[in-house]
Design an enzyme around this catalytic site. Structure first.
Site, PDB file in Angstrom:
ATOM      1  N   ARG A  41     103.520   4.024 -70.006  1.00  0.00           N
ATOM      2  CA  ARG A  41     102.204   4.317 -70.576  1.00  0.00           C
ATOM      3  C   ARG A  41     101.282   3.132 -70.334  1.00  0.00           C
ATOM      4  O   ARG A  41     101.691   1.987 -70.474  1.00  0.00           O
ATOM      5  CB  ARG A  41     102.398   4.585 -72.069  1.00  0.00           C
ATOM      6  CG  ARG A  41     101.188   5.035 -72.824  1.00  0.00           C
ATOM      7  CD  ARG A  41     101.621   5.694 -74.129  1.00  0.00           C
ATOM      8  NE  ARG A  41     100.519   5.859 -75.054  1.00  0.00           N
ATOM      9  CZ  ARG A  41     100.234   5.005 -76.027  1.00  0.00           C
ATOM     10  NH1 ARG A  41     100.965   3.935 -76.223  1.00  0.00           N
ATOM     11  NH2 ARG A  41      99.202   5.231 -76.811  1.00  0.00           N
ATOM     12  N   SER A 110     101.492  16.433 -75.100  1.00  0.00           N
ATOM     13  CA  SER A 110     101.530  16.064 -76.526  1.00  0.00           C
ATOM     14  C   SER A 110     100.736  17.052 -77.346  1.00  0.00           C
ATOM     15  O   SER A 110      99.658  17.475 -76.925  1.00  0.00           O
ATOM     16  CB  SER A 110     100.841  14.720 -76.797  1.00  0.00           C
ATOM     17  OG  SER A 110     101.233  13.737 -75.929  1.00  0.00           O
ATOM     18  N   LYS A 139      99.537   4.047 -81.762  1.00  0.00           N
ATOM     19  CA  LYS A 139      98.488   4.834 -81.104  1.00  0.00           C
ATOM     20  C   LYS A 139      97.297   4.942 -82.043  1.00  0.00           C
ATOM     21  O   LYS A 139      97.310   5.719 -82.990  1.00  0.00           O
ATOM     22  CB  LYS A 139      99.019   6.226 -80.763  1.00  0.00           C
ATOM     23  CG  LYS A 139      98.063   7.066 -79.928  1.00  0.00           C
ATOM     24  CD  LYS A 139      98.693   8.425 -79.626  1.00  0.00           C
ATOM     25  CE  LYS A 139      97.711   9.433 -79.113  1.00  0.00           C
ATOM     26  NZ  LYS A 139      97.281   9.152 -77.756  1.00  0.00           N
TER      27      LYS A 139
HETATM   28  C1  TPS Z   1     106.377  12.423 -75.484  1.00  0.00           C
HETATM   29  N1  TPS Z   1     101.805   9.627 -78.901  1.00  0.00           N
HETATM   30  C2  TPS Z   1     101.827  10.214 -80.127  1.00  0.00           C
HETATM   31  S1  TPS Z   1     102.251   9.124 -81.342  1.00  0.00           S
HETATM   32  C3  TPS Z   1     102.459   7.849 -80.239  1.00  0.00           C
HETATM   33  C4  TPS Z   1     102.157   8.278 -78.943  1.00  0.00           C
HETATM   34  C5  TPS Z   1     102.221   7.410 -77.742  1.00  0.00           C
HETATM   35  C6  TPS Z   1     102.847   6.454 -80.677  1.00  0.00           C
HETATM   36  C7  TPS Z   1     104.240   6.357 -81.238  1.00  0.00           C
HETATM   37  O1  TPS Z   1     104.608   4.985 -81.398  1.00  0.00           O
HETATM   38  N2  TPS Z   1     104.561  12.479 -77.112  1.00  0.00           N
HETATM   39  C8  TPS Z   1     105.072  11.905 -75.998  1.00  0.00           C
HETATM   40  N3  TPS Z   1     104.441  10.895 -75.359  1.00  0.00           N
HETATM   41  C9  TPS Z   1     103.275  10.412 -75.858  1.00  0.00           C
HETATM   42  N4  TPS Z   1     102.658   9.375 -75.207  1.00  0.00           N
HETATM   43  C10 TPS Z   1     102.718  10.956 -77.044  1.00  0.00           C
HETATM   44  C11 TPS Z   1     103.399  12.016 -77.624  1.00  0.00           C
HETATM   45  C12 TPS Z   1     101.447  10.403 -77.686  1.00  0.00           C
HETATM   46  P1  TPS Z   1     105.706   4.463 -82.422  1.00  0.00           P
HETATM   47  O2  TPS Z   1     107.056   4.990 -81.979  1.00  0.00           O
HETATM   48  O3  TPS Z   1     105.636   2.970 -82.288  1.00  0.00           O
HETATM   49  O4  TPS Z   1     105.289   4.944 -83.795  1.00  0.00           O
END
Ligand code: TPS
Length: 213
Positions: A41, A110, A139
């Site tokens: 990412r 997503s 995010k």
């Molecule tokens: C497979 N997204 C939703 S919450 C988040 C992200 C990057 C942050 C979680 O971080 N589903 C997939 N890939 C994505 N990039 C997203 C959703 C978007 P943490 O684990 O530190 O709480």
């Protein structure tokens, strides 16, 4: 049909959280702990650097049979011959992404809410990223947390592989899988861990234990 993939322990990179160790070394450590898929990412920096890191990740992951998925950037995915692309609902439309990446690469989307998804969006994709399950500081501007009950409802409605994301820690493995998710997507709990291999192993052993392996 896309190539095979396993959503069980889905690692999402973050350059800032990886710190001085860097993304590639952090991923190298984490895969020793049982990561099954990696999404690279990109939040800031140059496209050139993003391609260079993505290319190093292909070299690291391909010999080990772990797919690499690129967030948002179809051009970068094609440039490094990545295994797939993950998009959000304000990125390029999935029908267009599918046209560009071909039938064989993995395509993920997503979503927080079921009502955000139209049949046109579900048709071309291979899996759905659902969340945030919990509040996340990784995010900014993420939608409100949805919780396990809603996660289960989305899984039952979509009939597609689902990976849960957002604030997930090792102790959430059991309720996440019990809600019906096919895996957990993790950023900070592995990337920002002092020992990414140990953090990933904590998730992967709990996943195996839940599945009775
Ligand atoms: C497979 N997204 C939703 S919450 C988040 C992200 C990057 C942050 C979680 O971080 N589903 C997939 N890939 C994505 N990039 C997203 C959703 C978007 P943490 O684990 O530190 O709480």
């Amino acid at each position: 049909m896309s190539r095979p993939f396993d959503l069980s322990l889905y690692l999402v990179t973050d350059e800032d959280l990886a710190g001085p160790r860097g993304v590639v070394e952090t991923v190298r450590a984490a895969i020793d702990g049982g990561v099954t898929l990696v999404q690279h990412r990109f939040k800031q920096g140059s496209t050139r650097d993003f391609v260079a890191t993505a290319s190093a990740l292909v070299d690291l992951l391909r010999p080990r049979g772990i797919p690499l998925i690129i967030n948002d950037r179809v051009d970068v995915a094609l440039a490094v011959d990545a295994d797939g692309v993950h998009v959000g609902q304000s990125d390029m439309r999935v029908a267009k992404v599918r046209e560009l990446i071909g039938p064989d690469r993995i395509l993920g989307l997503s979503a927080a809410q079921m009502h955000e998804l139209t049949p046109e969006e579900l048709g071309p994709i291979d899996y759905l990223g659902v969340g945030p399950v919990f509040a996340t500081s990784t995010k900014p501007n993420a939608p409100d947390p949805i919780g396990f009950e809603h996660l289960g409802r989305v899984k039952r409605t979509v009939g597609l592989p689902v990976v849960a994301i957002g604030g997930l820690k090792p102790e959430h493995v059991e309720p996440t899988l019990a809600a019906g998710a096919d895996g957990l997507a993790i950023v900070s709990a592995i990337i920002a861990a002092e020992d990414p291999a140990a953090a990933a192993r904590d998730f992967s052993t709990r996943i195996a234990r839940y599945r009775g392996k």
